[in-house]
Design an enzyme around this catalytic site. Structure first.
Site, PDB file in Angstrom:
ATOM      1  N   ASP A   1     -14.280  -4.829  -2.309  1.00 19.08           N
ATOM      2  CA  ASP A   1     -14.218  -4.792  -0.850  1.00 19.08           C
ATOM      3  C   ASP A   1     -15.580  -5.223  -0.333  1.00 19.08           C
ATOM      4  O   ASP A   1     -16.579  -4.539  -0.558  1.00 19.08           O
ATOM      5  CB  ASP A   1     -13.883  -3.379  -0.357  1.00 19.08           C
TER       6      ASP A   1
ATOM      7  N   ASP B   1       0.882  -1.169   0.000  1.00 13.56           N
ATOM      8  CA  ASP B   1       0.000   0.000   0.000  1.00 13.56           C
ATOM      9  C   ASP B   1       0.916   1.214   0.000  1.00 13.56           C
ATOM     10  O   ASP B   1       1.711   1.391   0.924  1.00 13.56           O
ATOM     11  CB  ASP B   1      -0.880   0.007   1.246  1.00 13.56           C
TER      12      ASP B   1
END
Lengths: 219, 255
Positions: free
Chosen positions: B130, B11
């Protein structure tokens, strides 16, 4: 050595460029058929789909240049869709003619549990006892849905064939002299991929040197 | 037969790895290029970079990160974060991505998946999903957006099915409930997705050891993604592969 990378649309050109730079080549993008015709080493990367890929090759005149250089055995590498474009046709785009350098048609990979066939799989070259060892066998990275399967016909036409199995066995790569076409992505296949690219490059350099010594420069 | 894959995820914000990173001694584990090289050397099968910047400046830094990582990386690279148009996706490919993950923008305009497929191919088109368990019925899953602030009510399994039809060549499925917990992947989510779609599924969210990965692969995942356990140095990819190979999973075993 300078490698000319065909610009036929949006492909993962950056990955191919980086991989060649790591094995010591310089890379130049081109969409000029006369450059492709005469260049010492040319790479046809994978682009979106068979129909769009052939359309780009036909409109630009690059297709004819590729056929010419492959027929005279000039160092050429085709990757993923690039391999399929060398065939005669594909189920992906019915009615569209391929370059026809390889006597085989692409079909949707039969009996694959999952498509696209994404990931690492085992590539086995059928070396056939030729004096030139085949490219390295091992695990290579694939990302495709269509494939060539007529290994026998290709071998009859003088190509050394590598095979991979996913649901059914298909052509993972073919090689004849300095012409190499891979269904897998050598540029994404780690150390095995780097060895495959370096070997092709060495053959291109050797061929260029012998062409120069006879007064015919492929550069 | 195609191997199962282990995918470390970076990330990245403003050119730095931001998730679960501990700075120790002289080793700067926050540099994405160093991390990428280390993970490839350990035997990672693929790398994922998720750009978590929120600003235009951050976005251009992320593109620079992709360029820098690509220069040294010899395995596939998936990049996600902020992809709203085909042009965004094409720019990431030009920077060095091999696959592009699309999330929120595809929810607002599902045709985006079809457009990216048409122009770049299904092999480049990844749906980042998600998913969280519904508050009113935890056996079902809904799509979560905006870092959990928005529960869309949209059925996550149905959305994955539709996305695969439209053109997604792979589903990167993150469990909102498990992400960051270390409690293991949400196996019911993976099984439900496996039953719904024929494209490869990447499990994400919750891994803290090889047994979690093994369970996800048994539940139907084709690949397992993790971040913190690699950044913290809990395990190397090679450690995990040894355990998973012993469990009978088919993996690439020569880095």
């Amino acid at each position: 050595m300078k490698v000319y990378l065909l610009k036929t649309g949006v492909a993962n050109v950056a990955s191919v460029t980086a991989a060649f730079e790591r094995v010591g080549a310089t890379v130049q993008l081109t969409d000029d058929p006369s450059v492709v015709q005469g260049a010492g080493a040319v790479v046809l990367p994978g682009v979106g789909s068979f129909g769009a890929g052939m359309d780009a090759l036909d409109r630009s005149g690059l297709g004819a240049a590729l056929i010419g250089r492959i027929e005279r055995g000039a160092p050429t590498l085709a990757i993923c869709l690039g391999l399929q474009l060398l065939g005669r046709a594909s189920e992906e785009a019915p009615g569209v003619q391929g370059l026809g350098v390889l006597p085989a048609d692409s079909i949707r990979l039969p009996r694959a549990p999952r498509l696209p066939h994404f990931g690492w799989n085992t590539v086995t070259w059928q070396s056939g006892g030729t004096q030139d060892a085949a490219p390295p066998s091992g695990e290579a990275y694939f990302a495709h849905t269509y494939c060539l399967r007529d290994a026998g016909t290709l071998e009859d036409a003088g190509w050394t064939v590598a095979k991979t199995t996913e649901g059914s066995t298909f052509v993972a790569a073919v090689e004849r002299g300095s012409v190499l076409a891979c269904q897998f992505h050598p540029e994404l296949s780690g150390a095995l991929g780097a060895r495959t690219l370096a070997r092709w490059l060495q053959r291109a350099v050797a061929q260029g040197a012998s062409a120069s010594s006879t007064g015919v420069s492929p550069w | 037969m195609v191997k199962r894959r282990i995918i470390p995820c970076l990330d990245v914000r403003d050119g730095r790895v931001v998730k679960g990173v501990r700075f120790q001694g002289l080793v700067d584990s926050g540099d994405p290029v160093e991390r990428a090289a280390a993970y490839e050397a350990q035997g990672a099968d693929e790398l994922c970079i998720l750009d978590v910047s929120a600003t235009p400046e951050g976005r251009s830094n992320a593109a620079a990160t992709v360029v820098a990582v690509r220069a040294i990386l010899g395995i596939p690279l998936t990049v996600g974060g902020g992809v709203r148009t085909v042009q965004d996706a094409a720019r990431l490919l030009e920077a060095g991505a091999d696959k592009v993950a699309v999330n929120t923008a595809a929810l607002a305009r599902p045709e985006l998946l079809a457009e990216i497929r048409a122009s770049l191919g299904a092999q480049c088109t990844v749906l980042a999903l998600d998913a969280g368990r519904r508050l009113d019925g935890p056996s079902r899953f809904e799509v979560i957006t905006h870092s959990g602030k928005v529960r869309t009510g949209l059925d996550a399994i149905e959305w994955a099915r539709r996305a695969a039809e439209l053109g997604a060549g792979e589903i990167l499925a993150t469990s909102w409930d498990r992400d960051g917990t270390g409690d293991g992947y949400d196996l019911e989510l993976l099984a439900a997705l496996r039953a719904a779609v024929g494209v490869p599924i990447v499990a994400s969210g919750g891994a803290s050891h090889a047994e979690h990965m093994s369970a996800a692969l048994h539940a139907g995942a084709d690949a397992v993604l993790a971040a913190s356990i690699f950044h913290r140095g809990d395990f190397t990819v090679a450690d995990l592969k040894r355990t998973l190979l012993a469990d009978g999973h088919s993996l690439r075993n020569n880095p």
